[in-house]
Design a protein around this motif. Sequence first.
Motif, PDB file in Angstrom:
ATOM      1  N   ARG A  89       1.070  -1.156  -0.112  1.00 39.71           N
ATOM      2  CA  ARG A  89       0.188  -0.185  -0.361  1.00 39.71           C
ATOM      3  C   ARG A  89       0.648   0.850   0.342  1.00 39.71           C
ATOM      4  NH1 ARG A  89      -2.637   2.324   5.483  1.00 39.71           N
ATOM      5  NH2 ARG A  89      -0.747   2.795   5.311  1.00 39.71           N
ATOM      6  N   ASN A  90       2.019   1.274   0.411  1.00 41.05           N
ATOM      7  CA  ASN A  90       3.203   2.759   0.564  1.00 41.05           C
ATOM      8  C   ASN A  90       3.611   2.741  -0.334  1.00 41.05           C
ATOM      9  OD1 ASN A  90       2.229   2.313   3.836  1.00 41.05           O
ATOM     10  ND2 ASN A  90       3.942   1.719   4.743  1.00 41.05           N
ATOM     11  N   SER A  91       3.984   1.660  -1.132  1.00 43.19           N
ATOM     12  CA  SER A  91       4.377   2.394  -2.171  1.00 43.19           C
ATOM     13  C   SER A  91       3.545   2.143  -3.924  1.00 43.19           C
ATOM     14  CB  SER A  91       5.342   0.342  -2.816  1.00 43.19           C
ATOM     15  OG  SER A  91       5.827  -0.243  -2.381  1.00 43.19           O
ATOM     16  N   VAL A  92       2.396   1.626  -3.435  1.00 48.68           N
ATOM     17  CA  VAL A  92       1.192   2.456  -4.699  1.00 48.68           C
ATOM     18  C   VAL A  92       1.219   3.392  -4.357  1.00 48.68           C
ATOM     19  CG1 VAL A  92      -1.296   2.376  -5.006  1.00 48.68           C
ATOM     20  CG2 VAL A  92       0.032  -0.161  -4.870  1.00 48.68           C
ATOM     21  N   ILE A  93       0.761   4.096  -2.567  1.00 53.08           N
ATOM     22  CA  ILE A  93       0.466   5.366  -2.397  1.00 53.08           C
ATOM     23  C   ILE A  93       1.624   6.377  -3.218  1.00 53.08           C
ATOM     24  CG2 ILE A  93       0.574   7.416  -1.189  1.00 53.08           C
ATOM     25  CD1 ILE A  93      -1.241   4.901   0.827  1.00 53.08           C
ATOM     26  N   ILE A  94       3.103   5.925  -2.842  1.00 53.35           N
ATOM     27  CA  ILE A  94       3.700   6.704  -3.459  1.00 53.35           C
ATOM     28  C   ILE A  94       4.086   6.929  -5.576  1.00 53.35           C
ATOM     29  CG2 ILE A  94       6.245   7.100  -3.316  1.00 53.35           C
ATOM     30  CD1 ILE A  94       6.127   5.823  -0.394  1.00 53.35           C
ATOM     31  N   THR A  95       3.958   5.210  -5.880  1.00 60.02           N
ATOM     32  CA  THR A  95       4.189   5.859  -7.409  1.00 60.02           C
ATOM     33  C   THR A  95       2.953   6.135  -7.728  1.00 60.02           C
ATOM     34  OG1 THR A  95       5.305   3.780  -6.648  1.00 60.02           O
ATOM     35  CG2 THR A  95       4.574   4.077  -8.913  1.00 60.02           C
ATOM     36  N   VAL A  96       1.903   6.091  -7.328  1.00 59.29           N
ATOM     37  CA  VAL A  96       0.813   6.988  -8.646  1.00 59.29           C
ATOM     38  C   VAL A  96       0.677   8.153  -7.918  1.00 59.29           C
ATOM     39  CG1 VAL A  96      -1.595   7.236  -8.138  1.00 59.29           C
ATOM     40  CG2 VAL A  96      -0.767   4.826  -7.796  1.00 59.29           C
ATOM     41  N   PHE A 220       6.993   4.868 -13.689  1.00 56.71           N
ATOM     42  CA  PHE A 220       6.845   3.406 -12.459  1.00 56.71           C
ATOM     43  C   PHE A 220       7.123   2.597 -12.247  1.00 56.71           C
ATOM     44  CE2 PHE A 220       4.538  -0.327 -11.911  1.00 56.71           C
ATOM     45  CZ  PHE A 220       4.061  -0.513 -11.029  1.00 56.71           C
ATOM     46  N   ARG A 221       8.895   1.793 -13.023  1.00 50.93           N
ATOM     47  CA  ARG A 221       9.549   1.218 -13.131  1.00 50.93           C
ATOM     48  C   ARG A 221       9.832   1.922 -12.280  1.00 50.93           C
ATOM     49  NH1 ARG A 221      14.124   1.153 -14.556  1.00 50.93           N
ATOM     50  NH2 ARG A 221      14.277   2.878 -15.644  1.00 50.93           N
ATOM     51  N   SER A 222      10.777   3.359 -12.391  1.00 46.41           N
ATOM     52  CA  SER A 222      11.307   4.287 -11.365  1.00 46.41           C
ATOM     53  C   SER A 222      11.537   4.503  -9.941  1.00 46.41           C
ATOM     54  CB  SER A 222      11.416   5.329 -11.569  1.00 46.41           C
ATOM     55  OG  SER A 222      12.572   6.330 -10.673  1.00 46.41           O
ATOM     56  N   HIS A 223       9.927   4.902  -9.954  1.00 47.26           N
ATOM     57  CA  HIS A 223       9.646   5.018  -8.294  1.00 47.26           C
ATOM     58  C   HIS A 223       9.157   3.455  -8.141  1.00 47.26           C
ATOM     59  CE1 HIS A 223       8.793   9.649  -9.027  1.00 47.26           C
ATOM     60  NE2 HIS A 223       8.200   8.691 -10.322  1.00 47.26           N
ATOM     61  N   TRP A 224       8.853   3.170  -8.679  1.00 46.00           N
ATOM     62  CA  TRP A 224       8.176   1.152  -7.476  1.00 46.00           C
ATOM     63  C   TRP A 224       9.680   0.663  -7.023  1.00 46.00           C
ATOM     64  CZ3 TRP A 224       3.481  -0.227  -6.672  1.00 46.00           C
ATOM     65  CH2 TRP A 224       3.861  -2.518  -5.715  1.00 46.00           C
ATOM     66  N   ASN A 225      10.604   0.954  -7.929  1.00 49.06           N
ATOM     67  CA  ASN A 225      11.574   0.284  -8.019  1.00 49.06           C
ATOM     68  C   ASN A 225      12.887   1.392  -7.312  1.00 49.06           C
ATOM     69  OD1 ASN A 225      11.106  -2.112  -8.548  1.00 49.06           O
ATOM     70  ND2 ASN A 225      12.009  -1.647 -11.190  1.00 49.06           N
ATOM     71  N   SER A 226      12.285   2.119  -6.386  1.00 48.16           N
ATOM     72  CA  SER A 226      13.402   2.679  -5.634  1.00 48.16           C
ATOM     73  C   SER A 226      13.770   1.564  -4.259  1.00 48.16           C
ATOM     74  CB  SER A 226      12.082   4.034  -5.897  1.00 48.16           C
ATOM     75  OG  SER A 226      13.095   5.266  -4.846  1.00 48.16           O
ATOM     76  N   PHE A 227      15.172   2.667  -4.201  1.00 49.57           N
ATOM     77  CA  PHE A 227      15.077   1.808  -2.970  1.00 49.57           C
ATOM     78  C   PHE A 227      16.329   3.032  -2.038  1.00 49.57           C
ATOM     79  CE2 PHE A 227      18.860  -0.416  -0.454  1.00 49.57           C
ATOM     80  CZ  PHE A 227      17.594  -1.149   0.549  1.00 49.57           C
ATOM     81  N   ILE A 228      17.642   3.341  -2.927  1.00 45.28           N
ATOM     82  CA  ILE A 228      18.368   4.162  -2.144  1.00 45.28           C
ATOM     83  C   ILE A 228      17.412   5.430  -0.977  1.00 45.28           C
ATOM     84  CG2 ILE A 228      20.091   6.240  -2.104  1.00 45.28           C
ATOM     85  CD1 ILE A 228      20.860   3.424  -1.998  1.00 45.28           C
ATOM     86  N   ASP A 229      16.615   6.908  -1.744  1.00 46.45           N
ATOM     87  CA  ASP A 229      15.361   7.442  -1.610  1.00 46.45           C
ATOM     88  C   ASP A 229      14.368   6.640   0.011  1.00 46.45           C
ATOM     89  OD1 ASP A 229      16.593   9.443  -2.917  1.00 46.45           O
ATOM     90  OD2 ASP A 229      15.146   9.550  -4.460  1.00 46.45           O
ATOM     91  N   PRO A 230      13.704   6.069  -0.051  1.00 40.58           N
ATOM     92  CA  PRO A 230      13.635   5.735   0.773  1.00 40.58           C
ATOM     93  C   PRO A 230      13.528   4.808   1.996  1.00 40.58           C
ATOM     94  CG  PRO A 230      12.265   4.573  -1.475  1.00 40.58           C
ATOM     95  CD  PRO A 230      13.570   5.352  -1.206  1.00 40.58           C
ATOM     96  N   LEU A 231      15.067   4.495   1.604  1.00 38.08           N
ATOM     97  CA  LEU A 231      16.021   3.658   2.444  1.00 38.08           C
ATOM     98  C   LEU A 231      16.371   5.416   4.086  1.00 38.08           C
ATOM     99  CD1 LEU A 231      17.901   1.696   3.714  1.00 38.08           C
ATOM    100  CD2 LEU A 231      19.412   2.069   2.114  1.00 38.08           C
ATOM    101  N   ILE A 232      16.742   6.237   2.769  1.00 40.38           N
ATOM    102  CA  ILE A 232      17.564   7.236   3.412  1.00 40.38           C
ATOM    103  C   ILE A 232      16.130   7.938   4.197  1.00 40.38           C
ATOM    104  CG2 ILE A 232      18.233   9.983   3.078  1.00 40.38           C
ATOM    105  CD1 ILE A 232      20.323   9.129   0.982  1.00 40.38           C
ATOM    106  N   TYR A 233      14.697   8.318   3.403  1.00 41.42           N
ATOM    107  CA  TYR A 233      14.542   9.014   4.383  1.00 41.42           C
ATOM    108  C   TYR A 233      13.261   8.922   4.884  1.00 41.42           C
ATOM    109  CZ  TYR A 233      16.063  12.324   0.710  1.00 41.42           C
ATOM    110  OH  TYR A 233      17.218  13.195   0.356  1.00 41.42           O
TER     111      TYR A 233
END
Length: 299
Positions: A89-96, A220-233
Amino acid sequence: MAAPESLAAARGRYRLGRRLASDLGLAFTYLSLVAACVVLFLPMLWAITGSLKSSGVLYSYPPQIFPREWQWVNYLEVFRIVPFLLFARNSVIITVTALTGQVLISALVAYGFARFRFRGRNVLFVLLLSTMMLPQQVILIPQYLLYAQLRWIDTYLPLIVPFWFGHAFSVFLLRQFFMTVPRDFDDAARIDGANPWIVFWRILMPLIQPALIAVGILGFRSHWNSFIDPLIYLNSTSKYTLLLGLSYIKSNYLVDSGGDPHENWLMAASIMVTIPTILMFFVLQRHIVRGVVLSGLKQ
């Protein structure tokens, strides 16, 4: 008569040889592509079969390509050990949310660069493109300090708000597509009394649909597979995305209290995270190719 017949036979053999060489070249090309696809698909096959293996089998020797017992329960175990639906759900909210801003604002900025003439337009466009040349590691610390001052740490704002101010590559792609649309459409709409906003929203946006789809899929691919930014923030587990959820499984559940490895759980979670991107690509791959290829043309 012998000479013409021998000449015709030589021409026939020449044509047959050319056709044979062409067929052999085509067959070699297809075989090479098939071999490349098989090699590229092997890691995905290993992940799929690994997600259905028993605990510890993944490290067995000799390696087993296909499991002797198909453990479909591994996918259910992922939902038991971590709040996987919450991460989804969190990934969907951020991505959309981020993708909506990226597509709309980038299209609006690209429309301004493609259709309006103003002083410094080319300079601003070059400055915009230059932001793509900066490695993420260079701007990571300044961005973190800025978001810390704004008290955005451990919120979704650093992952969403920047994309509501445009995205350099998306602006570039959409601008190139806007420039392939003849200005006659703009002139005809203005004659009918349309203002620039109506021209943009009702005339040009439907015409650049392939580019919008391409930008949407890539975003969509970029936001869905983002790792560095969520890891930091993001600090709270309840706000983790799916990629952080995979890291959470690796850190806490890869080995249980008894010392048994559970890499099959990680494989199962990884497959579920990958499925939306794969489905979107197969359904809309024609639009991706069309949008990217046509964006490089200019009339």
